[in-house]
Design a protein around this motif. Structure first.
Motif, PDB file in Angstrom:
ATOM      1  N   ASP A  54      46.250  48.825  39.326  1.00 17.65           N
ATOM      2  CA  ASP A  54      44.882  49.165  38.846  1.00 17.65           C
ATOM      3  C   ASP A  54      44.644  50.405  39.640  1.00 17.65           C
ATOM      4  O   ASP A  54      44.364  50.401  40.547  1.00 17.65           O
ATOM      5  CB  ASP A  54      43.951  48.140  38.925  1.00 17.65           C
ATOM      6  N   VAL A  55      44.358  51.706  38.974  1.00 15.01           N
ATOM      7  CA  VAL A  55      44.464  52.899  39.648  1.00 15.01           C
ATOM      8  C   VAL A  55      42.839  53.066  40.083  1.00 15.01           C
ATOM      9  O   VAL A  55      42.760  53.602  41.229  1.00 15.01           O
ATOM     10  CB  VAL A  55      44.513  54.107  38.698  1.00 15.01           C
ATOM     11  N   GLU A  56      41.890  52.397  39.571  1.00 21.13           N
ATOM     12  CA  GLU A  56      40.580  52.590  39.683  1.00 21.13           C
ATOM     13  C   GLU A  56      40.120  52.031  41.062  1.00 21.13           C
ATOM     14  O   GLU A  56      39.478  52.687  42.021  1.00 21.13           O
ATOM     15  CB  GLU A  56      39.648  52.249  38.543  1.00 21.13           C
ATOM     16  N   ILE A  57      40.715  50.795  41.374  1.00 20.87           N
ATOM     17  CA  ILE A  57      40.680  50.233  42.757  1.00 20.87           C
ATOM     18  C   ILE A  57      41.793  50.234  43.599  1.00 20.87           C
ATOM     19  O   ILE A  57      41.839  49.562  44.718  1.00 20.87           O
ATOM     20  CB  ILE A  57      40.133  48.553  42.260  1.00 20.87           C
ATOM     21  N   ALA A  58      42.744  50.861  43.179  1.00 18.03           N
ATOM     22  CA  ALA A  58      44.013  51.112  43.876  1.00 18.03           C
ATOM     23  C   ALA A  58      44.486  49.932  44.505  1.00 18.03           C
ATOM     24  O   ALA A  58      44.787  49.837  45.720  1.00 18.03           O
ATOM     25  CB  ALA A  58      43.611  52.211  44.891  1.00 18.03           C
ATOM     26  N   ALA A  59      44.687  48.954  43.610  1.00 18.80           N
ATOM     27  CA  ALA A  59      45.480  47.607  44.173  1.00 18.80           C
ATOM     28  C   ALA A  59      46.197  47.123  42.905  1.00 18.80           C
ATOM     29  O   ALA A  59      46.002  47.445  41.839  1.00 18.80           O
ATOM     30  CB  ALA A  59      44.270  46.733  44.424  1.00 18.80           C
ATOM     31  N   TRP A  60      46.858  46.010  43.237  1.00 23.40           N
ATOM     32  CA  TRP A  60      47.509  45.416  42.148  1.00 23.40           C
ATOM     33  C   TRP A  60      46.778  44.210  41.699  1.00 23.40           C
ATOM     34  O   TRP A  60      46.028  43.639  42.352  1.00 23.40           O
ATOM     35  CB  TRP A  60      49.005  44.715  42.633  1.00 23.40           C
ATOM     36  N   ARG A  61      46.720  43.977  40.518  1.00 26.80           N
ATOM     37  CA  ARG A  61      46.009  42.993  39.740  1.00 26.80           C
ATOM     38  C   ARG A  61      47.221  41.870  39.126  1.00 26.80           C
ATOM     39  O   ARG A  61      48.277  42.336  38.723  1.00 26.80           O
ATOM     40  CB  ARG A  61      45.102  43.403  38.599  1.00 26.80           C
ATOM     41  N   ASP A  62      46.738  40.598  39.168  1.00 28.95           N
ATOM     42  CA  ASP A  62      47.726  39.538  38.398  1.00 28.95           C
ATOM     43  C   ASP A  62      47.583  39.687  36.941  1.00 28.95           C
ATOM     44  O   ASP A  62      46.943  40.528  36.278  1.00 28.95           O
ATOM     45  CB  ASP A  62      47.505  38.199  38.920  1.00 28.95           C
ATOM     46  N   GLY A  63      48.242  39.068  36.079  1.00 33.87           N
ATOM     47  CA  GLY A  63      48.067  38.767  34.425  1.00 33.87           C
ATOM     48  C   GLY A  63      46.692  38.390  34.200  1.00 33.87           C
ATOM     49  O   GLY A  63      46.592  38.608  32.819  1.00 33.87           O
ATOM     50  N   ARG A  64      45.810  37.840  35.190  1.00 31.38           N
ATOM     51  CA  ARG A  64      44.507  37.456  34.648  1.00 31.38           C
ATOM     52  C   ARG A  64      43.368  38.469  34.990  1.00 31.38           C
ATOM     53  O   ARG A  64      42.087  38.268  34.663  1.00 31.38           O
ATOM     54  CB  ARG A  64      44.179  36.168  34.974  1.00 31.38           C
ATOM     55  N   GLY A  65      43.902  39.693  35.609  1.00 30.42           N
ATOM     56  CA  GLY A  65      42.911  40.770  36.007  1.00 30.42           C
ATOM     57  C   GLY A  65      42.275  40.672  37.391  1.00 30.42           C
ATOM     58  O   GLY A  65      41.636  41.415  37.747  1.00 30.42           O
ATOM     59  N   ARG A  66      42.692  39.435  38.388  1.00 26.15           N
ATOM     60  CA  ARG A  66      42.306  39.361  39.638  1.00 26.15           C
ATOM     61  C   ARG A  66      43.176  39.978  40.543  1.00 26.15           C
ATOM     62  O   ARG A  66      44.276  40.371  40.383  1.00 26.15           O
ATOM     63  CB  ARG A  66      42.336  37.844  39.913  1.00 26.15           C
ATOM     64  N   PRO A  67      42.512  40.944  41.616  1.00 25.85           N
ATOM     65  CA  PRO A  67      43.170  41.574  42.507  1.00 25.85           C
ATOM     66  C   PRO A  67      44.079  40.424  43.415  1.00 25.85           C
ATOM     67  O   PRO A  67      43.625  39.339  43.712  1.00 25.85           O
ATOM     68  CB  PRO A  67      42.106  42.282  43.311  1.00 25.85           C
ATOM     69  N   LEU A  68      45.155  40.888  43.752  1.00 25.48           N
ATOM     70  CA  LEU A  68      46.077  39.958  44.306  1.00 25.48           C
ATOM     71  C   LEU A  68      45.496  39.862  45.741  1.00 25.48           C
ATOM     72  O   LEU A  68      45.360  41.017  46.370  1.00 25.48           O
ATOM     73  CB  LEU A  68      47.564  40.608  44.395  1.00 25.48           C
ATOM     74  N   ARG A  69      45.799  38.994  46.120  1.00 23.73           N
ATOM     75  CA  ARG A  69      45.362  38.617  47.778  1.00 23.73           C
ATOM     76  C   ARG A  69      46.472  39.313  48.675  1.00 23.73           C
ATOM     77  O   ARG A  69      45.974  39.676  49.670  1.00 23.73           O
ATOM     78  CB  ARG A  69      45.193  37.119  48.214  1.00 23.73           C
ATOM     79  N   ARG A  70      47.698  39.030  48.547  1.00 27.42           N
ATOM     80  CA  ARG A  70      48.741  39.815  49.206  1.00 27.42           C
ATOM     81  C   ARG A  70      49.438  40.714  48.258  1.00 27.42           C
ATOM     82  O   ARG A  70      49.748  40.479  46.929  1.00 27.42           O
ATOM     83  CB  ARG A  70      49.712  38.551  49.713  1.00 27.42           C
TER      84      ARG A  70
END
Length: 147
Positions: A54-70
């Motif tokens: 996700d470019v807007e939050i600069a983080a990876w998201r899982d298949g359900r749209g939640r940011p990954l913890r690791r």
């Protein structure tokens, strides 16, 4: 996803406007399941359960749209298999019935192609089974038993 001409009569006359309201006003131009943005190419890790950047939050998201913890483990550049897929939202009927949109369109959801196919998968399998069953039954009725 375009509506087939033979199914056009099932939808209300103002379907394009309803679809636009659901996709862009209610959902804000993002998939309501995984939060992928409409009209952009999304980098997705191949071979995962839908992990995407996700470019807007600069983080990876899982298949359900939640940011990954690791974050995903370090992988050398030559081993990375990433796909860049365009995202175009479609308005899906959650109960698979295009004749009923429900009060305030609660039966409708703005879904990206991946989430739409995941949602429609069981219904597609059921219809495929039903069509094969119907063809075999008609064959048995008119031409005798199948070999």
């Amino acid at each position: 996803m375009p509506i087939r001409p033979e199914h056009r009569w099932l939808y209300p006359i103002d379907w394009p406007e309803i679809s636009r309201i659901v996709r862009f006003k209610r959902a804000g131009g993002r998939c309501e399941r995984c939060r992928r943005p409409h009209g952009r190419h999304v980098a997705q890790l191949a071979g995962t359960d839908g992990t995407w950047w996700d470019v807007e939050i600069a983080a990876w998201r899982d298949g359900r749209g939640r940011p990954l913890r690791r974050q995903p483990a370090f992988v050398p550049l030559d081993a990375i298999r990433m796909t860049r897929k365009p995202v175009y939202l479609a308005t899906a009927h959650l109960n698979h019935d295009p004749t009923f949109s429900g009060p305030r369109w609660r039966n409708l959801a703005a879904l990206c192609p991946r989430c739409h196919m995941i949602h429609d998968g069981p219904e597609h399998r059921r219809r495929r089974w039903w069509n094969a069953f119907r063809r075999r039954a008609l064959g048995d009725l008119f031409t005798g038993r199948y070999n």
